[in-house]
Design a protein around this motif. Structure first.
Motif, mmCIF file in Angstrom:
data_model
loop_
_atom_site.group_PDB
_atom_site.id
_atom_site.type_symbol
_atom_site.label_atom_id
_atom_site.label_comp_id
_atom_site.label_asym_id
_atom_site.label_seq_id
_atom_site.Cartn_x
_atom_site.Cartn_y
_atom_site.Cartn_z
ATOM 1 N N VAL A 190 0.849 -1.194 0.000
ATOM 2 C CA VAL A 190 0.000 0.000 0.000
ATOM 3 C C VAL A 190 0.882 1.239 0.000
ATOM 4 C CG1 VAL A 190 -1.905 1.188 1.145
ATOM 5 C CG2 VAL A 190 -1.669 -1.297 1.370
ATOM 6 N N GLN A 191 0.533 2.194 -0.875
ATOM 7 C CA GLN A 191 1.279 3.451 -0.935
ATOM 8 C C GLN A 191 0.322 4.640 -0.838
ATOM 9 O OE1 GLN A 191 1.462 1.546 -4.148
ATOM 10 N NE2 GLN A 191 2.763 0.086 -3.053
ATOM 11 N N PHE A 192 0.779 5.678 -0.170
ATOM 12 C CA PHE A 192 0.074 6.952 -0.137
ATOM 13 C C PHE A 192 1.028 8.002 -0.695
ATOM 14 C CE2 PHE A 192 -2.041 4.396 3.010
ATOM 15 C CZ PHE A 192 -3.386 4.676 2.794
ATOM 16 N N MET A 203 6.014 10.028 -1.077
ATOM 17 C CA MET A 203 5.320 8.758 -0.918
ATOM 18 C C MET A 203 5.703 8.074 0.383
ATOM 19 S SD MET A 203 5.389 5.389 -3.380
ATOM 20 C CE MET A 203 6.835 4.678 -2.598
ATOM 21 N N ARG A 204 4.739 7.407 1.004
ATOM 22 C CA ARG A 204 4.976 6.582 2.188
ATOM 23 C C ARG A 204 4.430 5.189 1.914
ATOM 24 N NH1 ARG A 204 2.329 9.109 6.962
ATOM 25 N NH2 ARG A 204 3.817 7.908 8.200
ATOM 26 N N VAL A 205 5.051 4.181 2.556
ATOM 27 C CA VAL A 205 4.829 2.793 2.146
ATOM 28 C C VAL A 205 4.469 1.885 3.313
ATOM 29 C CG1 VAL A 205 5.857 0.795 0.988
ATOM 30 C CG2 VAL A 205 6.554 3.109 0.332
ATOM 31 N N TRP A 206 3.458 1.057 3.082
ATOM 32 C CA TRP A 206 3.159 -0.103 3.923
ATOM 33 C C TRP A 206 3.425 -1.338 3.067
ATOM 34 C CZ3 TRP A 206 1.441 -1.246 8.921
ATOM 35 C CH2 TRP A 206 1.011 -2.549 9.134
ATOM 36 N N GLU A 207 4.372 -2.176 3.472
ATOM 37 C CA GLU A 207 4.708 -3.358 2.685
ATOM 38 C C GLU A 207 3.967 -4.593 3.177
ATOM 39 O OE1 GLU A 207 8.346 -4.227 0.587
ATOM 40 O OE2 GLU A 207 9.359 -2.843 1.936
ATOM 41 N N ARG A 208 3.437 -5.327 2.225
ATOM 42 C CA ARG A 208 2.753 -6.585 2.512
ATOM 43 C C ARG A 208 3.677 -7.545 3.264
ATOM 44 N NH1 ARG A 208 1.662 -10.710 -2.480
ATOM 45 N NH2 ARG A 208 3.881 -10.253 -2.651
#
Length: 271
Positions: A190-192, A203-208
Motif C-alpha cells: 500500500v502506498q500513499f 510517498m509513504r509505504v506499507w509493505e505486505r
C-alpha cells in the motif's frame, strides 16, 4: 570428549534508503533458508531484523537467482531495492558494470548508473486486473475502494492512493487495513502519495507481510506508473520516501529505478 561443532550461516546486511535486507548467498551450498528461519532472523530484538531476506542461488540462465522472503515468512516475487543492492555487490565482486539476475518476477537487468548509484529494470508493469492480481474484473485505474486507489502489479501487487498530504495519513492503521482488502487475494503493498512538484512525488509505504518501511523499490515503481496513467506526472518521476529519494522512469522496455545502495556489515547466524 569432543566439543560439538557449531554450524554458522554467513549473511550480509544491506539497505536501499533504509529499506533493509539480510542477504544469504546459497550459491554452491545446501539451501538453509525456510519460512521458520526467515521469521527468526527477521526479529529485530531476538534476531537480525530486516524488511526482506534475499537468497542468492545458482541459476542456469543468468548465473544468479534471487528469492525474497518477507519478515512474516511469506515470499515476494520482486523486491526492487534488494535487487539493486545485490546487483551492486555482484558487480563489485566481478568487476562488471552490468548484469542480469533472475527472480520469480523474471529476468531483471541492472547496471552501474555512476556516482555510486545503481539502476535496475523492473520490467513492464502489470495493468490488467488478473495480472495484479485482483479478485474480480474491475477498473485498475480507479478501484472500487474509498479513495479510488490504483492497482498495479510489479511482480507483486500494489494499491496506490493519491492524497493531498501523504504525511497526514495514519500509515500503520490504513496500510494494515488495505493490505488485507478482499479485492486483493494475495494481499497487497500500500502506498500513499502526494504531488510535491512537477514530476515529483512524496510517498509513504506499507509493505505486505512487513509493515511500515522507510522505502520500497517496487512500490516506487508502481506509484510512478499509477501517477503517469492518471496524468498526475509524466513517465519520469522523482519520489521522496521516508528514507531518501529514488528516480523512476517508465520506458518502453520497462520501469527503471535508480538510487543509492549500502552494504552495512557481514555476520554469521548460529544454526
Amino acid at each position: 570428549m569432543t566439543a560439538k561443532t557449531q554450524s554458522y550461516l554467513p549473511f550480509m546486511k544491506m539497505h536501499g534508503l533504509g529499506n533493509d535486507f539480510v542477504v544469504v548467498d546459497e550459491r554452491g551450498i545446501t539451501p538453509q533458508i525456510d519460512a521458520t528461519l526467515a521469521i527468526a532472523i527477521a526479529d529485530r530484538h531476538r534476531g537480525v531484523g530486516f524488511d526482506q531476506l534475499a537468497v542468492l542461488s545458482n541459476s542456469p540462465d543468468s548465473g544468479v537467482h534471487l528469492t525474497f522472503w518477507n519478515s512474516d515468512g511469506s515470499t515476494a516475487g520482486a523486491c526492487g531495492n534488494a535487487t539493486r543492492c545485490i546487483a551492486r555487490f555482484l558487480m563489485d565482486e566481478t568487476g562488471r558494470d552490468s548484469l542480469t539476475l533472475t527472480t520469480d518476477r523474471g529476468a531483471l537487468y541492472a547496471k552501474d548508473a555512476g556516482n555510486g548509484l545503481t539502476s535496475v529494470n523492473m520490467g513492464q508493469p502489470q495493468l490488467n486486473w488478473d495480472e495484479v492480481p485482483l479478485a474480480r474484473d474491475v477498473d485498475t485505474l480507479h478501484l472500487p475502494i474509498d479513495g479510488e486507489p490504483t492497482a498495479t502489479g510489479m511482480g507483486n501487487p500494489h494499491c496506490t492512493f493519491f492524497v493531498d498530504d501523504a504525511e497526514a495519513i495514519d500509515l500503520a492503521a490504513c496500510g494494515a487495513e488495505i493490505e488485507h482488502h478482499p479485492l486483493y487475494p494475495e494481499r497487497t503493498n500500500v502506498q500513499f502519495a502526494s504531488l510535491a512538484g512537477p514530476d515529483h512525488l512524496r510517498m509513504r509505504v506499507w509493505e505486505r507481510g512487513v509493515g511500515v518501511t522507510m522505502a520500497s523499490g517496487s512500490s516506487s515503481c508502481a506509484t510512478a506508473v499509477a501517477a503517469a496513467r492518471r496524468g498526475i506526472t509524466g513517465r519520469s518521476v522523482r519520489i521522496d520516501l521516508d528514507g531518501g529519494t529514488l528516480n523512476i522512469e517508465w520506458r518502453d522496455d520497462g520501469v527503471w529505478m535508480t538510487g543509492p545502495t549500502a552494504h552495512v556489515f557481514d555476520g554469521q547466524w548460529r544454526l
